[in-house]
Design a protein around this motif. Structure first.
Motif, PDB file in Angstrom:
ATOM      1  N   ALA A  59      14.638  -2.113   0.809  1.00  0.00           N
ATOM      2  CA  ALA A  59      14.575  -2.521  -0.595  1.00  0.00           C
ATOM      3  C   ALA A  59      13.208  -3.110  -0.935  1.00  0.00           C
ATOM      4  O   ALA A  59      12.672  -2.895  -2.029  1.00  0.00           O
ATOM      5  N   TYR A  60      12.635  -3.851   0.016  1.00  0.00           N
ATOM      6  CA  TYR A  60      11.333  -4.487  -0.214  1.00  0.00           C
ATOM      7  C   TYR A  60      10.263  -3.431  -0.480  1.00  0.00           C
ATOM      8  O   TYR A  60       9.420  -3.596  -1.369  1.00  0.00           O
ATOM      9  N   VAL A  61      10.295  -2.346   0.276  1.00  0.00           N
ATOM     10  CA  VAL A  61       9.324  -1.266   0.067  1.00  0.00           C
ATOM     11  C   VAL A  61       9.520  -0.626  -1.307  1.00  0.00           C
ATOM     12  O   VAL A  61       8.553  -0.362  -2.033  1.00  0.00           O
ATOM     13  N   ILE A  62      10.782  -0.397  -1.684  1.00  0.00           N
ATOM     14  CA  ILE A  62      11.069   0.323  -2.931  1.00  0.00           C
ATOM     15  C   ILE A  62      10.711  -0.505  -4.158  1.00  0.00           C
ATOM     16  O   ILE A  62      10.370   0.048  -5.217  1.00  0.00           O
ATOM     17  N   THR A  63      10.774  -1.836  -4.055  1.00  0.00           N
ATOM     18  CA  THR A  63      10.417  -2.647  -5.222  1.00  0.00           C
ATOM     19  C   THR A  63       8.986  -2.404  -5.668  1.00  0.00           C
ATOM     20  O   THR A  63       8.676  -2.545  -6.860  1.00  0.00           O
ATOM     21  N   ARG A  64       8.124  -2.046  -4.723  1.00  0.00           N
ATOM     22  CA  ARG A  64       6.717  -1.828  -5.073  1.00  0.00           C
ATOM     23  C   ARG A  64       6.546  -0.657  -6.044  1.00  0.00           C
ATOM     24  O   ARG A  64       6.016  -0.843  -7.148  1.00  0.00           O
ATOM     25  N   PRO A  65       6.980   0.569  -5.694  1.00  0.00           N
ATOM     26  CA  PRO A  65       6.807   1.661  -6.669  1.00  0.00           C
ATOM     27  C   PRO A  65       7.656   1.475  -7.915  1.00  0.00           C
ATOM     28  O   PRO A  65       7.276   1.956  -8.990  1.00  0.00           O
ATOM     29  N   LEU A  66       8.787   0.765  -7.811  1.00  0.00           N
ATOM     30  CA  LEU A  66       9.607   0.507  -9.001  1.00  0.00           C
ATOM     31  C   LEU A  66       8.843  -0.356  -9.995  1.00  0.00           C
ATOM     32  O   LEU A  66       8.719  -0.004 -11.177  1.00  0.00           O
ATOM     33  N   GLY A  67       8.320  -1.491  -9.537  1.00  0.00           N
ATOM     34  CA  GLY A  67       7.580  -2.376 -10.430  1.00  0.00           C
ATOM     35  C   GLY A  67       6.296  -1.752 -10.940  1.00  0.00           C
ATOM     36  O   GLY A  67       5.946  -1.887 -12.118  1.00  0.00           O
ATOM     37  N   ALA A  68       5.586  -1.044 -10.051  1.00  0.00           N
ATOM     38  CA  ALA A  68       4.325  -0.422 -10.448  1.00  0.00           C
ATOM     39  C   ALA A  68       4.551   0.676 -11.485  1.00  0.00           C
ATOM     40  O   ALA A  68       3.795   0.791 -12.465  1.00  0.00           O
ATOM     41  N   GLY A 115       4.917  15.365 -11.389  1.00  0.00           N
ATOM     42  CA  GLY A 115       5.651  15.946 -12.501  1.00  0.00           C
ATOM     43  C   GLY A 115       6.743  15.070 -13.063  1.00  0.00           C
ATOM     44  O   GLY A 115       7.328  15.389 -14.106  1.00  0.00           O
ATOM     45  N   PHE A 116       7.053  13.959 -12.403  1.00  0.00           N
ATOM     46  CA  PHE A 116       8.109  13.086 -12.892  1.00  0.00           C
ATOM     47  C   PHE A 116       7.618  12.114 -13.962  1.00  0.00           C
ATOM     48  O   PHE A 116       8.408  11.627 -14.763  1.00  0.00           O
ATOM     49  N   GLY A 117       6.305  11.833 -13.949  1.00  0.00           N
ATOM     50  CA  GLY A 117       5.754  10.886 -14.910  1.00  0.00           C
ATOM     51  C   GLY A 117       6.176   9.466 -14.587  1.00  0.00           C
ATOM     52  O   GLY A 117       6.917   9.215 -13.634  1.00  0.00           O
ATOM     53  N   TYR A 118       5.699   8.519 -15.393  1.00  0.00           N
ATOM     54  CA  TYR A 118       6.005   7.111 -15.146  1.00  0.00           C
ATOM     55  C   TYR A 118       7.477   6.800 -15.410  1.00  0.00           C
ATOM     56  O   TYR A 118       8.133   6.118 -14.613  1.00  0.00           O
ATOM     57  N   ALA A 160       2.134   0.242 -19.929  1.00  0.00           N
ATOM     58  CA  ALA A 160       0.717   0.078 -20.256  1.00  0.00           C
ATOM     59  C   ALA A 160       0.037   1.381 -20.658  1.00  0.00           C
ATOM     60  O   ALA A 160      -0.867   1.379 -21.508  1.00  0.00           O
ATOM     61  N   ALA A 161       0.438   2.495 -20.068  1.00  0.00           N
ATOM     62  CA  ALA A 161      -0.250   3.776 -20.293  1.00  0.00           C
ATOM     63  C   ALA A 161      -0.086   4.251 -21.732  1.00  0.00           C
ATOM     64  O   ALA A 161       0.897   3.928 -22.416  1.00  0.00           O
ATOM     65  N   GLY A 162      -1.077   5.028 -22.166  1.00  0.00           N
ATOM     66  CA  GLY A 162      -1.038   5.584 -23.512  1.00  0.00           C
ATOM     67  C   GLY A 162       0.077   6.601 -23.674  1.00  0.00           C
ATOM     68  O   GLY A 162       0.597   7.151 -22.699  1.00  0.00           O
ATOM     69  N   GLN A 163       0.442   6.874 -24.919  1.00  0.00           N
ATOM     70  CA  GLN A 163       1.530   7.811 -25.189  1.00  0.00           C
ATOM     71  C   GLN A 163       1.187   9.218 -24.739  1.00  0.00           C
ATOM     72  O   GLN A 163       2.088  10.004 -24.393  1.00  0.00           O
ATOM     73  N   ALA A 164      -0.082   9.552 -24.702  1.00  0.00           N
ATOM     74  CA  ALA A 164      -0.491  10.874 -24.232  1.00  0.00           C
ATOM     75  C   ALA A 164      -0.170  11.063 -22.755  1.00  0.00           C
ATOM     76  O   ALA A 164      -0.002  12.188 -22.282  1.00  0.00           O
ATOM     77  N   ARG A 165      -0.062   9.952 -22.018  1.00  0.00           N
ATOM     78  CA  ARG A 165       0.273   9.998 -20.594  1.00  0.00           C
ATOM     79  C   ARG A 165       1.739   9.672 -20.354  1.00  0.00           C
ATOM     80  O   ARG A 165       2.153   9.445 -19.216  1.00  0.00           O
ATOM     81  N   GLY A 166       2.522   9.640 -21.411  1.00  0.00           N
ATOM     82  CA  GLY A 166       3.948   9.399 -21.271  1.00  0.00           C
ATOM     83  C   GLY A 166       4.334   7.940 -21.246  1.00  0.00           C
ATOM     84  O   GLY A 166       5.467   7.604 -20.868  1.00  0.00           O
ATOM     85  N   GLY A 167       3.413   7.046 -21.652  1.00  0.00           N
ATOM     86  CA  GLY A 167       3.702   5.614 -21.635  1.00  0.00           C
ATOM     87  C   GLY A 167       3.957   5.056 -23.022  1.00  0.00           C
ATOM     88  O   GLY A 167       3.969   5.793 -24.013  1.00  0.00           O
ATOM     89  N   LEU A 168       4.139   3.745 -23.078  1.00  0.00           N
ATOM     90  CA  LEU A 168       4.392   3.079 -24.357  1.00  0.00           C
ATOM     91  C   LEU A 168       3.109   2.679 -25.064  1.00  0.00           C
ATOM     92  O   LEU A 168       3.134   2.309 -26.236  1.00  0.00           O
ATOM     93  N   ALA A 173       0.836  -1.204   0.000  1.00  0.00           N
ATOM     94  CA  ALA A 173       0.000   0.000   0.000  1.00  0.00           C
ATOM     95  C   ALA A 173       0.870   1.253   0.000  1.00  0.00           C
ATOM     96  O   ALA A 173       0.601   2.218  -0.737  1.00  0.00           O
ATOM     97  N   LEU A 174       1.934   1.251   0.814  1.00  0.00           N
ATOM     98  CA  LEU A 174       2.850   2.384   0.861  1.00  0.00           C
ATOM     99  C   LEU A 174       3.539   2.590  -0.479  1.00  0.00           C
ATOM    100  O   LEU A 174       3.616   3.724  -0.990  1.00  0.00           O
ATOM    101  N   GLY A 175       4.038   1.529  -1.069  1.00  0.00           N
ATOM    102  CA  GLY A 175       4.736   1.642  -2.341  1.00  0.00           C
ATOM    103  C   GLY A 175       3.846   2.133  -3.457  1.00  0.00           C
ATOM    104  O   GLY A 175       4.274   2.919  -4.312  1.00  0.00           O
ATOM    105  N   THR A 176       2.589   1.689  -3.466  1.00  0.00           N
ATOM    106  CA  THR A 176       1.639   2.145  -4.485  1.00  0.00           C
ATOM    107  C   THR A 176       1.418   3.643  -4.376  1.00  0.00           C
ATOM    108  O   THR A 176       1.463   4.376  -5.381  1.00  0.00           O
ATOM    109  N   ALA A 177       1.159   4.109  -3.161  1.00  0.00           N
ATOM    110  CA  ALA A 177       0.925   5.535  -2.946  1.00  0.00           C
ATOM    111  C   ALA A 177       2.161   6.361  -3.293  1.00  0.00           C
ATOM    112  O   ALA A 177       2.060   7.423  -3.919  1.00  0.00           O
ATOM    113  N   ALA A 178       3.352   5.861  -2.915  1.00  0.00           N
ATOM    114  CA  ALA A 178       4.587   6.592  -3.198  1.00  0.00           C
ATOM    115  C   ALA A 178       4.850   6.675  -4.698  1.00  0.00           C
ATOM    116  O   ALA A 178       5.265   7.724  -5.216  1.00  0.00           O
ATOM    117  N   GLY A 179       4.612   5.564  -5.407  1.00  0.00           N
ATOM    118  CA  GLY A 179       4.808   5.571  -6.845  1.00  0.00           C
ATOM    119  C   GLY A 179       3.859   6.514  -7.563  1.00  0.00           C
ATOM    120  O   GLY A 179       4.260   7.258  -8.470  1.00  0.00           O
TER     121      GLY A 179
END
Length: 259
Positions: free
Chosen positions: A204-213, A169-172, A220-228, A156-162
């Motif tokens: 490290a365990y906490v950080i893997t969550r926002p990294l993977g997400a 402003g950093f984008g995905y 997955a996100a559209g190019q308009a949102r800065g994704g592939l 839950a923490l990693g999801t919110a942080a990501g």
């Protein structure tokens, strides 16, 4: 009688000892952990889109309860049982963070420190009762409960942080770079600055969550949102297949079974 026993004045009670219920922390562990975090992120979004937010949360909660019930029922580490529970925690942890933001309009800048406090409280209670936070000794039901409570809080923490960095402003793509750099810090600190191994692991365990997400969202996100623009369905399926292959290999080779 050992000094530890002399200093421990807690009453002797029967304790059911199990084989260790978590895998050995190897490179395979971290690879699958990142894969499950990404798959949980896109699967959660996909379920919410297909079934609607409320039914999706209900389905996610039910699947989590079943997977944890199976995990608690086995008396030793079983690769597919353990990682299935992690996947369900990932999906439901994503939903928990999204419900606060989308359903209750709680900003990520607020939910992130809230989940951090929750995780700290779980760790504090765990240490106060067991005097250790090591994952090498998850051999009693009580320690297993603490372990999975911590795992759920980290997701839950990693999801919110990501999501906080992505919307700040950093984008995905920027979030991927941030957390890829951040996950190197505990590894380097452990090797160079003698950071406690348990603290390094959980950091490290906490950080893997926002990294993977963030990585999954970026693909997955559209190019308009800065994704592939690959889409939620294809990305979820691809990451699920990758997880299944890795877990299948470990189930056969048993290279992650603690001796």
């Amino acid at each position: 009688m050992t000094t530890e026993r002399l200093l421990d004045d807690r009453p002797l009670v029967p304790v059911r000892i199990l084989a260790n219920k978590v895998p050995e922390v190897t490179v395979y562990f971290w690879i699958i952990k990142v894969l499950t975090t990404g798959m949980g992120e896109t699967a959660s979004d996909l379920l919410a889109r297909v079934f609607g937010p409320v039914p999706a949360v209900a389905l996610g909660g039910l699947a989590l309860a079943v997977s944890l019930a199976v995990q608690f029922a086995v008396r030793r580490y079983v690769a597919w049982v353990y990682w299935n529970a992690v996947v369900m925690v990932s999906v439901f942890g994503t939903m928990a963070a999204d419900v606060l933001h989308i359903g209750l309009d709680v900003p990520y800048a607020v939910s992130t420190p809230v989940f951090l406090v929750v995780l700290a409280a779980v760790f504090a209670l765990w240490y106060a009762v067991e005097r250790t936070l090591s994952v090498h000794g998850i051999r009693t039901r009580r320690r297993e409960i603490f372990y999975w409570a911590a795992v759920l809080a980290t997701f839950a923490l990693g999801t919110a942080a990501g999501d906080l960095t992505a919307t700040a402003g950093f984008g995905y793509a920027g979030s991927v770079l941030i957390f890829a750099a951040a996950i190197c810090v505990p590894a380097v600190a452990h090797r160079v600055a003698a950071m406690n191994a348990v603290a390094a692991f959980w950091t490290a365990y906490v950080i893997t969550r926002p990294l993977g997400a963030s990585l999954a969202d970026w693909t997955a996100a559209g190019q308009a949102r800065g994704g592939l623009g690959l889409g939620l369905g294809p990305v979820t399926l691809a990451w699920t297949v990758a997880i299944a292959c890795c877990v299948g290999y470990l189930a056969v080779s048993r290279r992650d079974v603690q001796r």
